[in-house]
Design a protein around this motif. Structure first.
Motif, short mmCIF file in Angstrom:
data_model
loop_
_atom_site.label_atom_id
_atom_site.label_comp_id
_atom_site.label_asym_id
_atom_site.label_seq_id
_atom_site.Cartn_x
_atom_site.Cartn_y
_atom_site.Cartn_z
N ARG A 163 -2.97 5.25 -3.48
CA ARG A 163 -4.10 6.04 -2.91
C ARG A 163 -3.39 7.42 -2.45
NH1 ARG A 163 -6.79 4.45 3.07
NH2 ARG A 163 -4.53 4.45 3.43
N THR A 164 -4.27 8.47 -2.79
CA THR A 164 -3.97 10.00 -2.51
C THR A 164 -5.19 10.77 -2.51
OG1 THR A 164 -2.53 11.67 -2.95
CG2 THR A 164 -3.53 10.60 -4.83
N GLY A 165 -5.15 11.76 -1.72
CA GLY A 165 -6.53 12.58 -1.75
C GLY A 165 -6.15 13.82 -1.05
N LYS A 166 -7.36 14.81 -1.30
CA LYS A 166 -7.20 15.84 -0.62
C LYS A 166 -8.44 15.69 0.57
CE LYS A 166 -4.52 18.62 -3.02
NZ LYS A 166 -3.29 19.07 -2.63
N LYS A 167 -8.22 16.50 1.84
CA LYS A 167 -9.28 16.70 2.71
C LYS A 167 -9.53 15.50 3.34
CE LYS A 167 -10.85 21.06 3.06
NZ LYS A 167 -11.04 21.87 4.33
N LEU A 168 -8.37 14.73 3.57
CA LEU A 168 -8.49 13.51 4.46
C LEU A 168 -8.13 13.68 5.86
CD1 LEU A 168 -6.99 11.13 1.75
CD2 LEU A 168 -9.31 11.44 2.11
N ARG A 169 -8.10 12.45 6.70
CA ARG A 169 -8.06 12.90 8.09
C ARG A 169 -6.94 13.17 8.67
NH1 ARG A 169 -9.16 7.69 9.36
NH2 ARG A 169 -11.38 8.23 9.58
N ALA A 170 -5.68 13.28 7.86
CA ALA A 170 -4.39 13.82 8.17
C ALA A 170 -3.59 14.01 7.13
CB ALA A 170 -3.98 12.91 9.30
N ARG A 171 -2.50 14.52 7.37
CA ARG A 171 -1.34 14.60 6.41
C ARG A 171 -0.40 13.50 6.75
NH1 ARG A 171 3.62 17.30 6.89
NH2 ARG A 171 4.83 17.55 4.68
N GLN A 202 1.06 -1.19 0.01
CA GLN A 202 -0.23 -0.05 0.00
C GLN A 202 0.83 1.19 -0.10
OE1 GLN A 202 -2.98 0.01 3.26
NE2 GLN A 202 -3.08 -2.30 3.02
N ILE A 203 0.61 2.00 -1.05
CA ILE A 203 1.23 3.40 -1.05
C ILE A 203 0.28 4.52 -0.77
CG2 ILE A 203 2.81 4.81 -2.15
CD1 ILE A 203 3.94 2.53 -3.83
N THR A 204 0.52 5.34 0.10
CA THR A 204 -0.62 6.31 0.46
C THR A 204 -0.03 7.87 0.70
OG1 THR A 204 -1.94 5.00 1.90
CG2 THR A 204 -2.21 6.96 2.41
N MET A 260 -0.49 13.92 -8.46
CA MET A 260 0.16 13.28 -7.56
C MET A 260 0.45 11.78 -8.26
SD MET A 260 0.44 14.90 -4.86
CE MET A 260 0.74 13.81 -3.49
N VAL A 261 -0.34 10.86 -8.71
CA VAL A 261 -0.08 9.64 -9.02
C VAL A 261 1.00 9.53 -10.16
CG1 VAL A 261 -1.11 7.38 -9.82
CG2 VAL A 261 -2.55 8.98 -8.36
N GLN A 262 0.78 10.19 -11.18
CA GLN A 262 1.61 10.08 -12.26
C GLN A 262 3.20 10.40 -11.95
OE1 GLN A 262 3.15 12.76 -14.06
NE2 GLN A 262 4.09 11.36 -15.48
N ASN A 263 3.42 11.20 -10.99
CA ASN A 263 4.91 11.43 -10.72
C ASN A 263 5.13 11.00 -9.16
OD1 ASN A 263 3.39 13.80 -9.05
ND2 ASN A 263 3.11 14.57 -11.20
N HIS A 264 4.66 11.58 -8.19
CA HIS A 264 5.00 11.14 -6.53
C HIS A 264 4.90 9.84 -6.35
CE1 HIS A 264 5.76 15.67 -6.24
NE2 HIS A 264 4.38 15.82 -5.70
N LEU A 265 3.61 9.21 -6.50
CA LEU A 265 3.41 7.96 -6.27
C LEU A 265 4.05 6.93 -7.21
CD1 LEU A 265 1.02 9.47 -4.31
CD2 LEU A 265 -0.23 7.14 -4.70
N MET A 266 4.04 7.45 -8.50
CA MET A 266 4.85 6.45 -9.59
C MET A 266 6.27 6.40 -8.79
SD MET A 266 4.83 4.64 -12.10
CE MET A 266 3.08 5.06 -12.80
N GLN A 267 6.81 7.63 -8.50
CA GLN A 267 8.36 7.30 -8.10
C GLN A 267 8.25 6.41 -6.79
OE1 GLN A 267 11.24 8.73 -9.52
NE2 GLN A 267 9.60 8.76 -11.05
N LEU A 268 7.56 6.53 -6.04
CA LEU A 268 7.53 5.72 -4.46
C LEU A 268 7.15 4.21 -5.14
CD1 LEU A 268 5.50 7.69 -2.12
CD2 LEU A 268 7.74 7.69 -2.65
N LEU A 269 6.37 4.01 -5.98
CA LEU A 269 6.26 2.75 -6.59
C LEU A 269 7.34 2.23 -7.26
CD1 LEU A 269 4.36 0.07 -7.47
CD2 LEU A 269 3.82 1.44 -9.64
N CYS A 270 8.09 2.96 -7.93
CA CYS A 270 9.37 2.26 -8.68
C CYS A 270 10.29 2.05 -7.79
CB CYS A 270 9.94 3.76 -9.66
SG CYS A 270 8.83 3.68 -11.17
#
Length: 483
Positions: free
Chosen positions: A328-336, A211-213, A236-246
């Motif tokens: 998973r990524t999103g705005k206005k979630l429970r916490a940063r 899981q990458i959040t 976010m997904v195409q760059n930040h999360l993609m880098q973490l996935l890689c």
């Protein structure tokens, strides 16, 4: 433990967009911190440019107020602040026109590493690169730094790369993604490839899923117009999360060099299997109490842009076949909160009684807010009266483990110093950017063709209910986003 500071050689850094928000909040404070600890030499120079008509004295006062506001060390070390301000100059330059380029050329020193940081709109990347080359300002020792977004889709990314490569060689181009400058992201490579303990387990035989959040508590207030053209997938997904996935999924590079590392990251992107629309959840936060909705903040009451996205991704190679990655990524979630959770498979034969709510072994790599690593283990519950199992966590918070409770080094600080050193390891290569867009474009086109409205979700939670079902339907569950 005190970090070793290795000074870099003298340099001239030209900061385009020197009066902008990113320059004031991140880039100039980051450079000041490197100066204050002795990594940036006294004879380095920072030449800031913008269209605003002002003299050096006025710009110095603007910079002083920015540093006192955004760099905590500036208040405590006035002598370092005054010395740092002496390294700064200002030249009025029209990035889209012809004014100021000759003055900028005269302000630079010969036989010096030159770094050009483009903290401006992506539409100016190509024109600035061309003018630097056309006016003879760029040299073979020059480096050019560009901020995301690196295009809006594959076609625009290819056009941007062509513009940059038409004026600079690939080894001179630094596409900066501040996520790659985070200490824990770099420690992910050290954890995997410097320890014999973990790498044998880092595969589908032992890992059930990953899981990458990247969760954010703020909405899109203040940048709604930009965000509505982008959305969570592009932002976010195409760059930040993609880098973490890689970095999580890549094979060990043959050696720790920029191109060897980036070769392996590209292989991961190219191995990503097509994603079915049923494995994608898009959401959009709604109003709650006095808080506005996404529509309020974006200024577009008909918007179908997602402020949340969750995706199940499969990697078609020998190491990861059968082990899904959930992004998973999103705005206005429970916490940063940003983390990578490696969830291991259960033992093939469990000899102990089944434990209610047991989650099993996991390694949680925390990127923010408190960088560190947690290992979740199952042990016997202490005390007499039977053999009962419980779960405990072995936590290593980097600040505690390494006795580093001072203000952490910002990602921009580290990455800018890497630019000066000429180290591209933590920067995206052109083919890497294009491969990521080639994967993302069909997903975006698919949901646009389907015409589905993003699922609404309440601020302060974990996102839409459908995102929970993305894992629940396969007997898994998301880790809680903890406040």
């Amino acid at each position: 433990m005190v970090s070793r500071v290795i000074p870099v050689d003298p340099f001239d850094l030209v900061l385009f967009g020197g009066t902008g928000d990113l320059a004031r909040r991140k880039i100039l404070p980051g450079l000041f911190h490197r100066f204050a600890v002795g990594q940036m030499p006294q004879d380095a120079r920072i030449i800031c440019t913008a269209r605003s008509a002002m003299d050096r004295a006025a710009f110095i006062e603007l910079t002083r107020s920015s540093l006192l506001k955004f760099a905590s060390a500036a208040k405590e070390n006035s002598s370092a602040l005054e010395s740092f301000l002496q390294t700064i100059d200002y030249v009025q330059v029209d990035a889209a026109g012809q004014d100021g380029w000759d003055a900028l050329s005269k302000a630079l020193r010969p036989d010096m590493v030159r770094a050009f940081y483009l903290s401006v709109s992506p539409s100016l990347f190509g024109p600035i690169a061309h003018k630097l080359n056309n006016h003879g300002i760029a040299t073979p020792q020059s480096r050019i730094v560009v901020e995301k977004p690196f295009g809006h889709d594959l076609e625009s990314a290819k056009a941007l790369n062509a513009d940059l490569r038409g004026n600079f060689e690939e080894h001179q181009i630094y596409r900066i993604d501040h996520y790659l400058g985070k200490e824990t992201v770099q420690n992910l490579m050290a954890l995997r490839f410097a320890n014999s303990l973990w790498e044998p387990l880092w595969n589908s035989t032992h890992v059930d899923h990953v899981q990458i959040t990247v969760a954010e508590s703020l909405g899109v207030e203040g940048r709604g117009e930009y965000y509505d053209r982008s959305g969570a997938m592009r932002d976010m997904v195409q760059n930040h999360l993609m880098q973490l996935l890689c970095l999580t999924a890549m094979e060990p590079p043959s050696r720790f060099t920029p191109d060897a590392v980036r070769d392996e990251k590209v292989k991961v992107i190219e191995a990503l299997e097509p994603v079915d629309q049923s494995d994608i959840v898009r959401g959009q936060y709604r109003a709650q109490g006095e808080e506005g909705s996404y529509h309020d903040h974006s200024g577009n009451p008909q918007s179908r842009t997602e402020s949340f996205v969750a995706i199940k991704v499969n990697i078609g190679n020998w190491r990861w076949a059968g082990t899904p990655f959930y992004l998973r990524t999103g705005k206005k979630l429970r916490a940063r909160s940003s983390e990578i959770a490696i969830v291991f498979r259960d033992p093939p034969h469990m000899i102990f009684p089944k434990m209610e709510g047991r989650r099993g072994n996991a390694m949680i790599i925390r990127l923010q807010p408190d960088e560190g690593i947690t290992l979740r283990n199952t042990i016997k519950e202490p005390g007499p009266g039977g053999f009962r199992l419980t779960e405990v966590s072995m936590d290593m918070t980097f600040a505690d483990a390494l006795d580093q409770h001072a203000e952490p080094q910002d990602a921009y600080e580290r990455l800018i110093m890497d630019v000066i050193r000429g180290d591209q390891t933590l920067f995206m290569r052109g083919d890497e950017v294009e491969a990521a867009w080639a994967w993302a474009d069909p997903l975006i086109e698919g949901w646009q063709d389907a015409g589905r409205t993003p699922a609404p979700y309440d601020p302060g939670g974990s996102g839409p209910e459908d995102a929970l079902m993305l894992l629940h339907r396969e007997g898994r569950r998301w880790r809680e986003i903890m406040a």
